[in-house]
Design an enzyme around this catalytic site. Structure first.
Site, PDB file in Angstrom:
ATOM      1  N   PHE A  33       0.327  -0.821  -0.204  1.00  0.00           N
ATOM      2  CA  PHE A  33      -0.496  -0.203  -0.178  1.00  0.00           C
ATOM      3  C   PHE A  33       0.529   1.528   0.312  1.00  0.00           C
ATOM      4  O   PHE A  33       0.851   2.692  -0.802  1.00  0.00           O
ATOM      5  CB  PHE A  33      -1.009   0.089   1.297  1.00  0.00           C
ATOM      6  CG  PHE A  33      -1.634   1.049   1.235  1.00  0.00           C
ATOM      7  CD1 PHE A  33      -2.256   1.870   0.197  1.00  0.00           C
ATOM      8  CD2 PHE A  33      -2.097   2.421   2.241  1.00  0.00           C
ATOM      9  CE1 PHE A  33      -3.007   2.832   0.176  1.00  0.00           C
ATOM     10  CE2 PHE A  33      -3.143   2.708   3.091  1.00  0.00           C
ATOM     11  CZ  PHE A  33      -2.837   3.779   1.782  1.00  0.00           C
TER      12      PHE A  33
ATOM     13  N   LYS B  48       1.257 -16.833  18.524  1.00  0.00           N
ATOM     14  CA  LYS B  48       0.152 -17.708  19.783  1.00  0.00           C
ATOM     15  C   LYS B  48       0.835 -19.196  19.465  1.00  0.00           C
ATOM     16  O   LYS B  48       1.531 -20.334  20.080  1.00  0.00           O
ATOM     17  CB  LYS B  48      -1.149 -16.970  20.752  1.00  0.00           C
ATOM     18  CG  LYS B  48      -1.524 -17.853  20.959  1.00  0.00           C
ATOM     19  CD  LYS B  48      -3.326 -17.953  20.987  1.00  0.00           C
ATOM     20  CE  LYS B  48      -3.636 -18.767  21.684  1.00  0.00           C
ATOM     21  NZ  LYS B  48      -4.834 -19.110  21.565  1.00  0.00           N
TER      22      LYS B  48
ATOM     23  N   TYR C  36      -5.876   6.113  13.509  1.00  0.00           N
ATOM     24  CA  TYR C  36      -3.986   5.366  14.405  1.00  0.00           C
ATOM     25  C   TYR C  36      -3.669   5.976  15.127  1.00  0.00           C
ATOM     26  O   TYR C  36      -3.688   5.159  16.162  1.00  0.00           O
ATOM     27  CB  TYR C  36      -3.184   6.716  13.266  1.00  0.00           C
ATOM     28  CG  TYR C  36      -2.119   6.042  13.036  1.00  0.00           C
ATOM     29  CD1 TYR C  36      -1.454   5.575  12.141  1.00  0.00           C
ATOM     30  CD2 TYR C  36      -0.837   7.124  13.999  1.00  0.00           C
ATOM     31  CE1 TYR C  36       0.314   4.983  12.631  1.00  0.00           C
ATOM     32  CE2 TYR C  36       0.762   6.890  13.635  1.00  0.00           C
ATOM     33  CZ  TYR C  36       0.622   5.612  12.825  1.00  0.00           C
ATOM     34  OH  TYR C  36       2.322   5.400  12.984  1.00  0.00           O
TER      35      TYR C  36
ATOM     36  N   THR D  85      10.570   9.447  12.177  1.00  0.00           N
ATOM     37  CA  THR D  85      12.403   8.770  12.192  1.00  0.00           C
ATOM     38  C   THR D  85      12.040   8.814  10.500  1.00  0.00           C
ATOM     39  O   THR D  85      11.498   8.849   9.804  1.00  0.00           O
ATOM     40  CB  THR D  85      11.766   7.579  12.271  1.00  0.00           C
ATOM     41  OG1 THR D  85      11.822   6.855  13.499  1.00  0.00           O
ATOM     42  CG2 THR D  85      13.306   6.297  11.724  1.00  0.00           C
TER      43      THR D  85
ATOM     44  N   ARG E 155       5.782  12.898   4.219  1.00  0.00           N
ATOM     45  CA  ARG E 155       5.712  13.524   6.211  1.00  0.00           C
ATOM     46  C   ARG E 155       6.890  14.504   5.802  1.00  0.00           C
ATOM     47  O   ARG E 155       7.567  15.003   4.803  1.00  0.00           O
ATOM     48  CB  ARG E 155       6.143  12.413   7.075  1.00  0.00           C
ATOM     49  CG  ARG E 155       5.164  11.083   7.175  1.00  0.00           C
ATOM     50  CD  ARG E 155       5.646   9.823   8.492  1.00  0.00           C
ATOM     51  NE  ARG E 155       5.455   9.480   7.529  1.00  0.00           N
ATOM     52  CZ  ARG E 155       6.373   7.739   7.908  1.00  0.00           C
ATOM     53  NH1 ARG E 155       6.255   7.424   8.702  1.00  0.00           N
ATOM     54  NH2 ARG E 155       6.518   6.635   6.731  1.00  0.00           N
TER      55      ARG E 155
HETATM   56  P1  NAD Z   1       5.458   3.248   5.381  1.00  0.00           P
HETATM   57  O1  NAD Z   1       4.295   3.687   5.205  1.00  0.00           O
HETATM   58  O2  NAD Z   1       6.475   3.120   4.872  1.00  0.00           O
HETATM   59  O3  NAD Z   1       5.153   1.291   5.450  1.00  0.00           O
HETATM   60  C1  NAD Z   1       4.254   0.751   6.515  1.00  0.00           C
HETATM   61  C2  NAD Z   1       4.143  -0.446   5.368  1.00  0.00           C
HETATM   62  O4  NAD Z   1       3.189  -1.417   5.803  1.00  0.00           O
HETATM   63  C3  NAD Z   1       4.397  -0.280   3.793  1.00  0.00           C
HETATM   64  O5  NAD Z   1       5.152  -0.945   3.356  1.00  0.00           O
HETATM   65  C4  NAD Z   1       3.162  -0.448   3.041  1.00  0.00           C
HETATM   66  O6  NAD Z   1       2.835  -1.452   2.400  1.00  0.00           O
HETATM   67  C5  NAD Z   1       2.468  -1.712   4.605  1.00  0.00           C
HETATM   68  N1  NAD Z   1       0.938  -2.054   4.635  1.00  0.00           N
HETATM   69  C6  NAD Z   1       0.155  -0.938   5.375  1.00  0.00           C
HETATM   70  N2  NAD Z   1      -0.624  -1.453   5.829  1.00  0.00           N
HETATM   71  C7  NAD Z   1      -0.683  -3.091   6.048  1.00  0.00           C
HETATM   72  C8  NAD Z   1      -1.481  -4.825   5.813  1.00  0.00           C
HETATM   73  N3  NAD Z   1      -2.727  -4.159   5.847  1.00  0.00           N
HETATM   74  N4  NAD Z   1      -0.985  -5.331   5.540  1.00  0.00           N
HETATM   75  C9  NAD Z   1       0.222  -5.284   5.236  1.00  0.00           C
HETATM   76  N5  NAD Z   1       0.879  -4.190   4.890  1.00  0.00           N
HETATM   77  C10 NAD Z   1       0.567  -3.346   5.169  1.00  0.00           C
HETATM   78  O7  NAD Z   1       5.188   3.745   7.052  1.00  0.00           O
HETATM   79  P2  NAD Z   1       7.103   3.812   8.028  1.00  0.00           P
HETATM   80  O8  NAD Z   1       7.573   4.470   8.478  1.00  0.00           O
HETATM   81  O9  NAD Z   1       7.689   2.122   7.682  1.00  0.00           O
HETATM   82  O10 NAD Z   1       6.535   2.403   9.279  1.00  0.00           O
HETATM   83  C11 NAD Z   1       6.826   1.561   9.792  1.00  0.00           C
HETATM   84  C12 NAD Z   1       6.096   1.304  10.361  1.00  0.00           C
HETATM   85  O11 NAD Z   1       6.461   2.177  12.168  1.00  0.00           O
HETATM   86  C13 NAD Z   1       4.267   1.394  11.455  1.00  0.00           C
HETATM   87  O12 NAD Z   1       3.580   1.032  11.512  1.00  0.00           O
HETATM   88  C14 NAD Z   1       4.168   2.736  11.652  1.00  0.00           C
HETATM   89  O13 NAD Z   1       3.383   2.856  12.642  1.00  0.00           O
HETATM   90  C15 NAD Z   1       5.323   2.687  12.523  1.00  0.00           C
HETATM   91  N6  NAD Z   1       5.624   3.957  13.041  1.00  0.00           N
HETATM   92  C16 NAD Z   1       6.557   4.202  11.870  1.00  0.00           C
HETATM   93  C17 NAD Z   1       7.728   6.501  12.393  1.00  0.00           C
HETATM   94  C18 NAD Z   1       7.799   7.016  11.087  1.00  0.00           C
HETATM   95  O14 NAD Z   1       7.954   7.920  12.388  1.00  0.00           O
HETATM   96  N7  NAD Z   1       8.488   6.370  10.407  1.00  0.00           N
HETATM   97  C19 NAD Z   1       6.899   6.913  13.736  1.00  0.00           C
HETATM   98  C20 NAD Z   1       5.825   5.797  14.965  1.00  0.00           C
HETATM   99  C21 NAD Z   1       5.522   4.309  13.797  1.00  0.00           C
HETATM  100  N1  UDP Z   2       4.208  19.408   7.859  1.00  0.00           N
HETATM  101  C1  UDP Z   2       4.498  20.600   7.570  1.00  0.00           C
HETATM  102  N2  UDP Z   2       4.343  20.135   6.341  1.00  0.00           N
HETATM  103  C2  UDP Z   2       4.544  19.254   5.460  1.00  0.00           C
HETATM  104  C3  UDP Z   2       4.462  17.603   6.188  1.00  0.00           C
HETATM  105  C4  UDP Z   2       4.489  18.435   7.419  1.00  0.00           C
HETATM  106  O1  UDP Z   2       4.737  21.354   8.081  1.00  0.00           O
HETATM  107  O2  UDP Z   2       4.850  19.378   4.467  1.00  0.00           O
HETATM  108  C5  UDP Z   2       4.057  19.421   9.580  1.00  0.00           C
HETATM  109  C6  UDP Z   2       2.820  18.578  10.468  1.00  0.00           C
HETATM  110  O3  UDP Z   2       1.736  19.403  10.317  1.00  0.00           O
HETATM  111  C7  UDP Z   2       3.331  18.705  11.583  1.00  0.00           C
HETATM  112  C8  UDP Z   2       4.861  18.396  11.274  1.00  0.00           C
HETATM  113  O4  UDP Z   2       5.181  18.514  10.497  1.00  0.00           O
HETATM  114  O5  UDP Z   2       3.087  19.164  12.671  1.00  0.00           O
HETATM  115  C9  UDP Z   2       5.477  16.634  11.482  1.00  0.00           C
HETATM  116  O6  UDP Z   2       4.766  16.082  10.326  1.00  0.00           O
HETATM  117  P1  UDP Z   2       4.357  14.265   9.810  1.00  0.00           P
HETATM  118  O7  UDP Z   2       3.669  14.524   8.398  1.00  0.00           O
HETATM  119  O8  UDP Z   2       6.360  14.149   9.219  1.00  0.00           O
HETATM  120  O9  UDP Z   2       4.602  13.473  11.073  1.00  0.00           O
HETATM  121  P2  UDP Z   2       3.875  13.754  12.598  1.00  0.00           P
HETATM  122  O10 UDP Z   2       4.248  13.911  13.524  1.00  0.00           O
HETATM  123  O11 UDP Z   2       2.948  14.844  12.415  1.00  0.00           O
HETATM  124  O12 UDP Z   2       2.898  12.532  12.264  1.00  0.00           O
END
Ligand code: NAD
Ligand code: UDP
Length: 310
Positions: free
Chosen positions: A35, A106, A146, A176, A187
């Protein structure tokens, strides 16, 4: 050799995690519905004989024929744009999907790590955020699919642990960034870098005074694996970089590092956008001996280089 299931393994963080687990001589099964992830992120891994890719949605159950030792459950869109695109599906991934994955844990007596998020703290009043803070989350706003989804996912993990003795681990990931983020991820870090490289204006939402603390992806992946390998510690544990910046400071850094002529423009702040965010990582330091090493400018330079070449 351990057999490890990584859901969301073709995504931004998941693809780095799969690579690292293969380097550590594990057999890795990556499950992803593509996705927000992409096969491009795992192209280099597909030729590894210890890597298997299964295109599948965790909302639907699936049979696993090999014995599984560990599960990293990352499957869930993480960018506000993507998780709000189909909010109900986001909730399903965090409820039905998590139940399916906990069911596999499990059955296989596998250790299960859930990727939770700083969003469980919502728009936090306590600052920086400790794991004991219960958060300030709207259960009816556009981010709730979320935020509340991830909160239920944590609850499910603890209930499977209490009721079925599943060996769980919960990490709360803070913002991250790094290589393998999608260009259209939405993001802030990828948006600003892509805008700067294309000579477009950088879009700050609101006045840019809101703060975030940005962690470079390889630092994070080290922390994730340390958590999986640690015995007798369930968490939840915050994983993130405590260096805090305003969004405006981030925009200015990106402009400076890319040497772009782009300007900053201001757009409306999305509803429920958290005003501040910074992890307290005392627990990660004491329990895991982990803290991030890469400073923001160094990580931004690596990420800028990646987007220049893609
Ligand atoms: P991302 O969107 O790049 O990765 C998510 C992956 O999950 C994608 O490859 C997507 O195709 C897959 N996916 C989504 N729904 C699915 C489903 N129903 N079945 C199978 N695959 C599915 O985002 P990311 O930044 O790599 O995030 C990975 C995980 O880390 C997520 O669970 C996210 O909530 C968590 N997380 C990330 C951040 C961040 O800053 N990157 C922060 C907090 C939490
Ligand atoms: N943001 C921004 N411009 C952009 C994208 C995001 O100013 O083009 C801001 C957003 O409103 C938030 C912060 O940057 O205050 C971080 O947003 P992001 O979507 O990366 O992650 P969040 O921490 O909000 O999940």
């Amino acid at each position: 050799m351990k057999t490890i299931l990584v859901t969301g393994g073709a995504g931004f963080i998941g693809s780095h995690l799969c690579k690292k687990l293969l380097e550590k001589d594990n057999y890795v099964i990556c499950v992803d519905n593509l996705f927000t992830g992409s096969k491009n992120n795992i192209l280099g891994l597909l030729k590894n004989k210890n890597f298997e890719f299964l295109e599948h949605d965790i909302i639907k159950s699936f049979p696993v024929d090999k014995h599984i030792d560990e599960i990293y459950n990352l499957a869930c869109p993480a960018s506000p744009v993507h998780y709000q695109y189909n909010a109900i599906r986001t909730i399903k991934a965090n409820t039905v999907g998590v139940i399916n994955m906990l069911g596999i844990a499990k059955k296989h007596k596998a250790r299960f790590l859930q990727a939770s998020t700083s969003e469980v703290y919502g728009d936090p009043i306590e600052h920086p955020q400790k794991e004991t803070y219960r958060g300030s989350v709207s259960c009816i706003g556009p981010r709730a699919c979320y935020d509340e989804g991830k909160r239920v996912a944590e609850t499910l993990c603890f209930d499977y642990h209490r009721q079925h003795k599943v060996d769980i681990k919960i990490i709360r990931i803070f913002n991250t960034y790094g290589e393998n983020m999608a260009k259209d991820d939405g993001r802030v870090v990828s948006n600003f870098i892509v805008q700067a490289l294309e000579g477009k204006d950088l879009t700050i939402y609101g006045d840019g005074s809101q703060t975030r603390s940005f962690c470079y992806v390889l630092d994070l992946v080290d922390g994730i694996i340390k958590m999986m390998e640690k015995d007798n510690f369930i968490g939840p544990v915050n994983l993130g970089n405590p260096d805090e910046f305003t969004v405006k400071e981030l925009a200015e850094k990106v402009i400076k590092l890319t040497k772009t002529k782009s300007k900053i423009i201001y757009k409306p702040l999305p509803q429920d956008d958290p005003k501040q965010r910074k992890p307290d990582i005392t627990l990660a330091k004491t329990e895991l001996g982990w803290e991030p090493k890469i400073k923001l400018e160094e990580g931004l330079n690596k990420t800028i280089e990646y987007f220049r070449n893609h």
